[in-house]
Write a protein that holds these residues in place. Sequence first.
Motif, PDB file in Angstrom:
ATOM      1  N   MET A   1       0.852  -1.197   0.000  1.00 17.29           N
ATOM      2  CA  MET A   1       0.000   0.000   0.000  1.00 17.29           C
ATOM      3  C   MET A   1       0.884   1.242   0.000  1.00 17.29           C
ATOM      4  SD  MET A   1      -2.559   1.371   2.948  1.00 17.29           S
ATOM      5  CE  MET A   1      -3.285  -0.210   3.293  1.00 17.29           C
ATOM      6  N   THR A   2       0.484   2.251  -0.760  1.00 15.69           N
ATOM      7  CA  THR A   2       1.212   3.524  -0.747  1.00 15.69           C
ATOM      8  C   THR A   2       0.225   4.654  -0.487  1.00 15.69           C
ATOM      9  OG1 THR A   2       2.678   2.650  -2.449  1.00 15.69           O
ATOM     10  CG2 THR A   2       2.758   5.020  -2.083  1.00 15.69           C
ATOM     11  N   SER A   3       0.539   5.496   0.497  1.00 11.22           N
ATOM     12  CA  SER A   3      -0.357   6.630   0.797  1.00 11.22           C
ATOM     13  C   SER A   3       0.448   7.917   0.743  1.00 11.22           C
ATOM     14  CB  SER A   3      -0.927   6.516   2.204  1.00 11.22           C
ATOM     15  OG  SER A   3      -1.044   5.186   2.586  1.00 11.22           O
ATOM     16  N   VAL A 166      -1.218  11.228  -8.649  1.00  8.14           N
ATOM     17  CA  VAL A 166      -0.109  10.836  -9.543  1.00  8.14           C
ATOM     18  C   VAL A 166       1.105  10.403  -8.700  1.00  8.14           C
ATOM     19  CG1 VAL A 166      -0.812  12.308 -11.505  1.00  8.14           C
ATOM     20  CG2 VAL A 166       0.898  13.163  -9.926  1.00  8.14           C
ATOM     21  N   SER A 167       1.324  11.053  -7.574  1.00  4.48           N
ATOM     22  CA  SER A 167       2.498  10.712  -6.760  1.00  4.48           C
ATOM     23  C   SER A 167       2.359   9.302  -6.179  1.00  4.48           C
ATOM     24  CB  SER A 167       2.675  11.714  -5.619  1.00  4.48           C
ATOM     25  OG  SER A 167       2.792  13.016  -6.136  1.00  4.48           O
ATOM     26  N   ALA A 168       1.162   8.983  -5.673  1.00  4.36           N
ATOM     27  CA  ALA A 168       0.960   7.652  -5.080  1.00  4.36           C
ATOM     28  C   ALA A 168       1.093   6.565  -6.148  1.00  4.36           C
ATOM     29  CB  ALA A 168      -0.405   7.593  -4.396  1.00  4.36           C
ATOM     30  N   SER A 179      10.915   4.881   0.269  1.00  2.53           N
ATOM     31  CA  SER A 179      11.929   5.935   0.370  1.00  2.53           C
ATOM     32  C   SER A 179      11.310   7.268   0.782  1.00  2.53           C
ATOM     33  CB  SER A 179      12.642   6.112  -0.962  1.00  2.53           C
ATOM     34  OG  SER A 179      11.831   5.703  -2.009  1.00  2.53           O
ATOM     35  N   ASN A 180      12.160   8.181   1.213  1.00  2.00           N
ATOM     36  CA  ASN A 180      11.725   9.562   1.344  1.00  2.00           C
ATOM     37  C   ASN A 180      11.560  10.102  -0.057  1.00  2.00           C
ATOM     38  OD1 ASN A 180      11.549  10.044   4.026  1.00  2.00           O
ATOM     39  ND2 ASN A 180      13.763  10.429   4.230  1.00  2.00           N
ATOM     40  N   ILE A 181      10.787  11.157  -0.193  1.00  5.19           N
ATOM     41  CA  ILE A 181      10.668  11.734  -1.529  1.00  5.19           C
ATOM     42  C   ILE A 181      11.859  12.681  -1.710  1.00  5.19           C
ATOM     43  CG2 ILE A 181       9.186  13.017  -3.102  1.00  5.19           C
ATOM     44  CD1 ILE A 181       6.784  12.084  -1.480  1.00  5.19           C
ATOM     45  N   SER A 182      12.806  12.261  -2.548  1.00  2.25           N
ATOM     46  CA  SER A 182      14.013  13.066  -2.750  1.00  2.25           C
ATOM     47  C   SER A 182      13.665  14.340  -3.525  1.00  2.25           C
ATOM     48  CB  SER A 182      15.042  12.271  -3.561  1.00  2.25           C
ATOM     49  OG  SER A 182      14.522  12.071  -4.865  1.00  2.25           O
ATOM     50  N   ASP A 183      14.573  15.310  -3.518  1.00  4.73           N
ATOM     51  CA  ASP A 183      14.324  16.554  -4.260  1.00  4.73           C
ATOM     52  C   ASP A 183      14.108  16.272  -5.740  1.00  4.73           C
ATOM     53  OD1 ASP A 183      14.517  17.901  -1.958  1.00  4.73           O
ATOM     54  OD2 ASP A 183      16.524  18.735  -2.314  1.00  4.73           O
ATOM     55  N   THR A 432       4.009  24.615   6.143  1.00  4.38           N
ATOM     56  CA  THR A 432       5.149  24.767   5.234  1.00  4.38           C
ATOM     57  C   THR A 432       5.294  23.567   4.307  1.00  4.38           C
ATOM     58  OG1 THR A 432       6.103  25.372   7.348  1.00  4.38           O
ATOM     59  CG2 THR A 432       7.434  25.815   5.451  1.00  4.38           C
ATOM     60  N   GLU A 433       4.943  22.391   4.798  1.00  2.00           N
ATOM     61  CA  GLU A 433       5.288  21.167   4.072  1.00  2.00           C
ATOM     62  C   GLU A 433       4.368  20.872   2.885  1.00  2.00           C
ATOM     63  OE1 GLU A 433       5.488  17.890   6.761  1.00  2.00           O
ATOM     64  OE2 GLU A 433       6.643  16.658   5.344  1.00  2.00           O
ATOM     65  N   GLY A 434       4.958  20.333   1.818  1.00  2.00           N
ATOM     66  CA  GLY A 434       4.184  19.929   0.647  1.00  2.00           C
ATOM     67  C   GLY A 434       3.798  18.462   0.718  1.00  2.00           C
ATOM     68  N   ILE A 435       4.018  17.717  -0.390  1.00  2.00           N
ATOM     69  CA  ILE A 435       3.599  16.299  -0.383  1.00  2.00           C
ATOM     70  C   ILE A 435       4.375  15.509   0.660  1.00  2.00           C
ATOM     71  CG2 ILE A 435       2.599  15.498  -2.566  1.00  2.00           C
ATOM     72  CD1 ILE A 435       5.354  14.999  -3.631  1.00  2.00           C
ATOM     73  N   LYS A 436       3.689  14.514   1.228  1.00  6.28           N
ATOM     74  CA  LYS A 436       4.409  13.626   2.149  1.00  6.28           C
ATOM     75  C   LYS A 436       3.818  12.218   2.127  1.00  6.28           C
ATOM     76  CE  LYS A 436       2.183  15.146   6.429  1.00  6.28           C
ATOM     77  NZ  LYS A 436       2.242  16.144   7.447  1.00  6.28           N
ATOM     78  N   ILE A 437       4.710  11.276   2.479  1.00  5.55           N
ATOM     79  CA  ILE A 437       4.276   9.883   2.582  1.00  5.55           C
ATOM     80  C   ILE A 437       3.545   9.738   3.918  1.00  5.55           C
ATOM     81  CG2 ILE A 437       5.092   7.488   2.743  1.00  5.55           C
ATOM     82  CD1 ILE A 437       7.473   8.292   0.985  1.00  5.55           C
ATOM     83  N   GLU A 438       2.414   9.066   3.883  1.00  5.21           N
ATOM     84  CA  GLU A 438       1.599   8.948   5.102  1.00  5.21           C
ATOM     85  C   GLU A 438       1.593   7.497   5.584  1.00  5.21           C
ATOM     86  OE1 GLU A 438      -0.073  11.303   6.736  1.00  5.21           O
ATOM     87  OE2 GLU A 438      -0.080  12.990   5.329  1.00  5.21           O
TER      88      GLU A 438
END
Length: 447
Positions: A1-3, A166-168, A179-183, A432-438
Motif C-alpha cells: 500500500m502507498t499513501s 499521480v504521486s501515489a 523511500s523519502n521523496i528526494s528533491d 510549510t510542508e508539501g507532499i508527504k508519505i503517510e
Amino acid sequence: MTSISAPGKVLLAGGYLVVDRAYQGIVLGLSARIHAIVQKSNDRGKVIVRSPQFQDATWCYECHYQSTKVVEVVQEERPGQTPQSRNKFVEIALAYALSYVAQHEVQGSPSFAITILADSDYYSHESTSKLCSRNPQSRFRDFGVSLQEAHKTGLGSSAALVTSLVSAIVLHSMNLEQSNISDDLKRKLHNLAQIAHCVAQGKIGSGFDVAAAVYGTCIYRRFSPTILDSLGTLESADFGKQLARTVDDTDRQIWDTQIDESSIGLPKGLRLVMCDVDCGSETPSMVKKVMGWRTAYPKESLSLWEALSKANMELAAVLQSSSSGTNTDRATLKQNILAIRSLIREMSAKAGVPIEPPVQTHLLDSCSAIQGVVGGVVPGAGGYDALVIILEDQEEVLHQLQEFLKSYQSPPDLIHDTQIGQVRLLNVKQETEGIKIESSHQYAGWI
Ligand SMILES: Nc1ncnc2c1ncn2[C@@H]1O[C@H](COP(=O)(O)OP(=O)(O)OP(=O)(O)O)[C@@H](O)[C@H]1O
Ligand SMILES: C[C@@](O)(CCOP(=O)(O)O)CC(=O)O
C-alpha cells in the motif's frame, strides 16, 4: 500500500498577475490535505477509484496498454451512471501517471484500488457532515452528499487531488514507497502533476496550486505555457516518450518554474484563518474576463499590473524578513494589505469582474476593525471563495472574531445580486510542508 497526501493552498497575493511569467505570487500551503491511498487488487487491467466520503463517487476504469506504451484509460459504464458522473481530474491523472510509469519499463497491467480522502475544509457541507460510523476517531468525515453538491471553499481540491494521486501511483508502481521523496523525485512529480492538472483544467491556470501541493508555502513564478504545447495529446504517435522526456527533464532545459520555498511564512506571533461564505466562484470565467480586459487595454492594465506587483513584493519582503526572526511592524503589514486591496478593487471595477465584491469588502473591513486583526484579503481569483484573515495568534483575538461572525449579516449586494450565506471559520492553518508519505493507520474504517 502507498499513501501520499498533498496540502491545499491560498494565493495570498498575485492573483491574475501570476498567470504571466513576468510576475510572482505569494502562495501559502495549508493544513487541509487530500490523501490518495493505492492498494493492489486482483482485477487485472482494472483500476477502481473511490472517494468514499461522497455519495456515488466510485469510478471504474479499464486500462489498455498501447503499443507505444501509452495507457488508455476507459471508464466502465455502470447501470445508472450518466456521462456527467465522470471525474476528469481523476481520469486524466490516472492516464498520465500510468503512461509515465509505462515509459520506465514497469511491466504488467495495472490493477489497483485507490481511495481518495479529503479533510473537511475543502467543502462547505458542514451541516450534513458526519463522523465515520466505522471509526468515530477518524479525521475524515462522511459528507453525506455527492461531490457535485458539496460546495467547494476554494482551497485547491483538484490540485491536491491530482498531485497526491499521480504521486501515489508513481511511487507504488516504481517501488519507491519506502523511500523519502528526494528533491529530484519531487521535481518530477511536480512536472507530472502540473501537466495532468493543466490538461484536466483546460490550461487556464498558472499552476501555483500544484506548486503548493508539492512544495507547500512558497514564492511562485510559473513555467512557460509552451512546455505543454510541445507535448501533444495521449493520441499523438510519440506521446509516451515526450511525456517522460518532459517530466524527467534530465538536463534541466525544459522547466523554467521558479519556486522559492526557503524563506517565506507568516511572521511569528501571527496566524491566518479563512472565512467561508458558502458561495464559491467560477475561477476560469473570471480569469478569461480579466485577461480580456488586459488585452483590450494594454497600457492602462500594464500600469495597474506593475503597481500591484510592487505592492505584492513589498508584502513578500515583510513575510520573508519577519519569518526569519525580526520584529514585525504590524502597522506596515496592515498598510501593505490595504494597498493591495485598493489596487485589487481598481482591477475589479475596470475589468468588470467581482474580484473583491462589495459584500466581501464589507466583511473584510468589519473583521479588520477587530482588535488584534491585522487585515485580510480575497485570495487568488477572489469572488465568493473563502477569504483570508491575518490576526494575532491569541485565543482571545480568535474568540472575538468568532463571536463577531456568529451574528454577522452581510448587506445585500445590489450590483451582483448575490447574498453571502452564514460566514464560517475554516479550521485551517498555514503549513510549510508539501507532499508527504503517510502511514496507513489513520485510514481505519475507510479502506
Ligand atoms: N475528494 C475528491 N474526490 C474526487 N475528486 C475530487 C475531490 N475533490 C475534488 N475533486 C475533483 O476536483 C474538482 C474540483 O476542482 P476545482 O478546480 O473546480 O476546485 P478547487 O480546486 O477546489 O477550487 P479552486 O480551484 O477554486 O481552488 C471536482 O469537480 C472533482 O473532479
Ligand atoms: C486568477 C489566478 O491567478 C488565481 C486563482 O486562484 P484561486 O483558484 O481562486 O485560489 C489563476 C491562476 O493563477 O491559476
